[in-house]
Design an enzyme around this catalytic site. Structure first.
Site, PDB file in Angstrom:
ATOM      1  N   CYS A   1       0.854  -1.198   0.000  1.00 35.57           N
ATOM      2  CA  CYS A   1       0.000   0.000   0.000  1.00 35.57           C
ATOM      3  C   CYS A   1       0.888   1.245   0.000  1.00 35.57           C
ATOM      4  O   CYS A   1       0.646   2.229  -0.705  1.00 35.57           O
ATOM      5  CB  CYS A   1      -0.896   0.037   1.233  1.00 35.57           C
ATOM      6  SG  CYS A   1      -1.887  -1.434   1.501  1.00 35.57           S
TER       7      CYS A   1
ATOM      8  N   CYS B   1       2.458   3.169  -3.171  1.00 36.58           N
ATOM      9  CA  CYS B   1       1.730   4.244  -3.858  1.00 36.58           C
ATOM     10  C   CYS B   1       1.301   5.358  -2.908  1.00 36.58           C
ATOM     11  O   CYS B   1       1.361   6.536  -3.256  1.00 36.58           O
ATOM     12  CB  CYS B   1       0.480   3.698  -4.546  1.00 36.58           C
ATOM     13  SG  CYS B   1       0.832   2.563  -5.902  1.00 36.58           S
ATOM     14  N   HIS B   2       0.830   4.960  -1.713  1.00 38.00           N
ATOM     15  CA  HIS B   2       0.190   5.939  -0.827  1.00 38.00           C
ATOM     16  C   HIS B   2       1.137   6.530   0.211  1.00 38.00           C
ATOM     17  O   HIS B   2       0.734   7.427   0.961  1.00 38.00           O
ATOM     18  CB  HIS B   2      -1.006   5.295  -0.109  1.00 38.00           C
ATOM     19  CG  HIS B   2      -2.119   4.893  -1.028  1.00 38.00           C
ATOM     20  ND1 HIS B   2      -2.943   5.810  -1.642  1.00 38.00           N
ATOM     21  CD2 HIS B   2      -2.536   3.675  -1.449  1.00 38.00           C
ATOM     22  CE1 HIS B   2      -3.836   5.172  -2.397  1.00 38.00           C
ATOM     23  NE2 HIS B   2      -3.603   3.876  -2.307  1.00 38.00           N
TER      24      HIS B   2
ATOM     25  N   HIS C   1     -33.674   1.870  16.622  1.00 33.86           N
ATOM     26  CA  HIS C   1     -32.566   2.829  16.659  1.00 33.86           C
ATOM     27  C   HIS C   1     -32.986   4.275  16.399  1.00 33.86           C
ATOM     28  O   HIS C   1     -32.164   5.189  16.465  1.00 33.86           O
ATOM     29  CB  HIS C   1     -31.467   2.389  15.706  1.00 33.86           C
ATOM     30  CG  HIS C   1     -30.817   1.102  16.138  1.00 33.86           C
ATOM     31  ND1 HIS C   1     -30.097   0.995  17.300  1.00 33.86           N
ATOM     32  CD2 HIS C   1     -30.822  -0.137  15.593  1.00 33.86           C
ATOM     33  CE1 HIS C   1     -29.660  -0.243  17.434  1.00 33.86           C
ATOM     34  NE2 HIS C   1     -30.087  -0.961  16.414  1.00 33.86           N
TER      35      HIS C   1
ATOM     36  N   CYS D   1     -27.480  -7.905  13.606  1.00 36.56           N
ATOM     37  CA  CYS D   1     -28.777  -7.290  13.902  1.00 36.56           C
ATOM     38  C   CYS D   1     -29.892  -8.021  13.147  1.00 36.56           C
ATOM     39  O   CYS D   1     -30.947  -8.313  13.717  1.00 36.56           O
ATOM     40  CB  CYS D   1     -28.775  -5.815  13.508  1.00 36.56           C
ATOM     41  SG  CYS D   1     -28.627  -4.699  14.897  1.00 36.56           S
TER      42      CYS D   1
END
Lengths: 270, 151
Positions: A85, A88-89, A190, A231
């Site tokens: 990763c 590039c980053h 919720h 859930c």
């Protein structure tokens, strides 16, 4: 909470930082969105003081173990070209702040939504020629948590207009549909019954800003889609696949419900 | 009319012991005057068994949402009304209907329908065709709740 014990000078510094944030000139990483925005409340506010301090203390937060692993993975070369990763980053602490706060996003290549987990795998495939990490595997949770953590404190800010709009509507419908043998919609608990006791638990708003979270009762890290599946199963409904279009749409809608709340990964929840 | 519409004629035969092979047929029942007067089974409800059933996590315990006079269990929920004294407030017929399918009393109710097998969205595969309670369990719980009188 912790402010009570801080010396005055530090409080003043925090106050200045807050002012700077208002002025829009604060350095990335210093932003701290509030736990409550216009009635929208982070799950943090539903936790006991003990659980909150477990989250706040980086040396005790049980989610920090996986962050270490995520950092290693970020820098580990994989695939035939020996890329990671970081190839590039670069430094995630410099390149990744703010990213988790705006996911999931519409992706033209996929012609649909992608979330952070799927983006990680897409990037691995495209640029590292590395195999995908299995959803909910330790490695994918680790990378997702490590990347999310770079946005800690930044307000959730997902795009729901333009090409994302139909997916947003789909997620809203999912959220409002009664399902399973217990015949309950997400919102009936919720939204309509927040703060009420369900057996020993206080019903939260079911916000996503803390994810991936360390769930104390499971002693495990879990992703946003894993909690959706749990859930659904709890209301005796058939869960969808993690990473499914249904859960991506739901993720967008629920992230929007928590717009403005701070990214807290890795949050600690009961 | 409405009463007729409310009259549910489920499959005719009563499956007392839920068959190991597939869906159990529901006992027929009739909704009149906001209640179901006739028991679903020939065997009278057993309140001691009913008290066990409402505590049982495996049977979607009532304690998730209701306060009940069951002091040995911690953390009673507060989603629905307290069931202390419910036997003084509601008749046996009213209790039976609320347990069978509370949505016939209030469509917006969040109480699960304990004796219904149709009209669900994406029900879990292992629950397909099976009510939450058997007919006998409904009767046992009704018998227990009916004994919860105001002091």
């Amino acid at each position: 909470m912790r402010d009570v014990t801080r010396p005055l000078a530090i409080k003043l510094l925090f106050g200045l930082a807050a002012l700077a944030a208002i002025a829009g000139s604060v350095a990335v990483g210093q932003t701290q969105a509030p736990y409550e925005v216009e009635g929208r409340k982070s799950g943090y506010l539903f936790m006991t003081p003990a659980t909150r301090s477990l989250q706040d203390d980086e040396f005790q937060n049980p989610g920090m173990f996986i962050v270490e692993r995520g950092r290693d993975l970020w820098n580990r070369a994989e695939g035939p070209d020996g890329k990671s990763c970081a190839s590039c980053h670069g430094d995630a602490e410099a390149s990744m702040p703010g990213v988790a706060a705006r996911y999931p996003v519409f992706d033209p290549a996929a012609n649909g939504l992608v979330n952070l987990e799927m983006r990680i795998n897409a990037e691995r495939a495209a640029h590292m020629k590395a195999p995908p990490l299995k959803y909910e595997s330790e490695d994918l949770l680790a990378l997702t948590t490590y990347i999310s953590m770079q946005s800690r404190g930044q307000p959730v800010n997902v795009a729901i207009d333009g090409p994302a709009q139909p997916f947003f509507e789909q997620g809203k419908t999912f959220y409002e549909t009664r399902r399973g043998q217990l015949d309950l919609s997400c919102g009936q608990c919720h939204e309509d019954r927040v703060g009420m006791k369900l057996r020993g638990d206080v019903i939260s708003q079911g916000q996503l800003n803390g994810f991936p979270i360390h769930r104390l009762s499971w002693r495990a890290m879990l992703s946003r889609h894993r909690i959706f599946a749990w859930c659904n199963t709890s209301v005796r409904s058939e869960p969808y696949e993690l990473g499914s279009p249904e859960y991506l749409a739901l993720e967008l809608y629920v992230a929007w419900r928590g717009r403005g709340l701070p990214i807290e990964a890795p949050a600690v929840r009961r | 009319m409405l009463e007729l519409a409310k009259t549910i004629l489920a499959a005719a035969v009563l499956a007392l012991s839920a068959a190991a092979c597939g869906a159990a047929d529901l006992a027929a029942y009739r909704v009149e005057n906001g209640g179901v007067a006739a028991p679903l089974t020939d065997e009278p409800g057993n309140p001691a068994r009913g008290r066990q059933i409402v505590r049982d996590m495996g049977h979607v315990t009532c304690l998730i949402c209701h306060r009940m006079p069951i002091p040995e269990e911690p953390d009673h929920g507060e989603i629905g009304p307290s069931l202390e004294g419910v036997g003084s407030r509601l008749s046996v017929a009213q209790l039976r209907l609320r347990l069978i399918d509370s949505k016939q009393v209030n469509p917006d109710s969040v109480m699960p329908s304990y004796y219904r097998t149709g009209g669900f969205t994406r029900i879990g595969a292992q629950f397909e065709g099976r009510p939450i309670y058997s007919a006998q369990q409904i009767e046992d719980v009704v018998a227990y709740l009916a004994l919860l009188k105001d002091k």
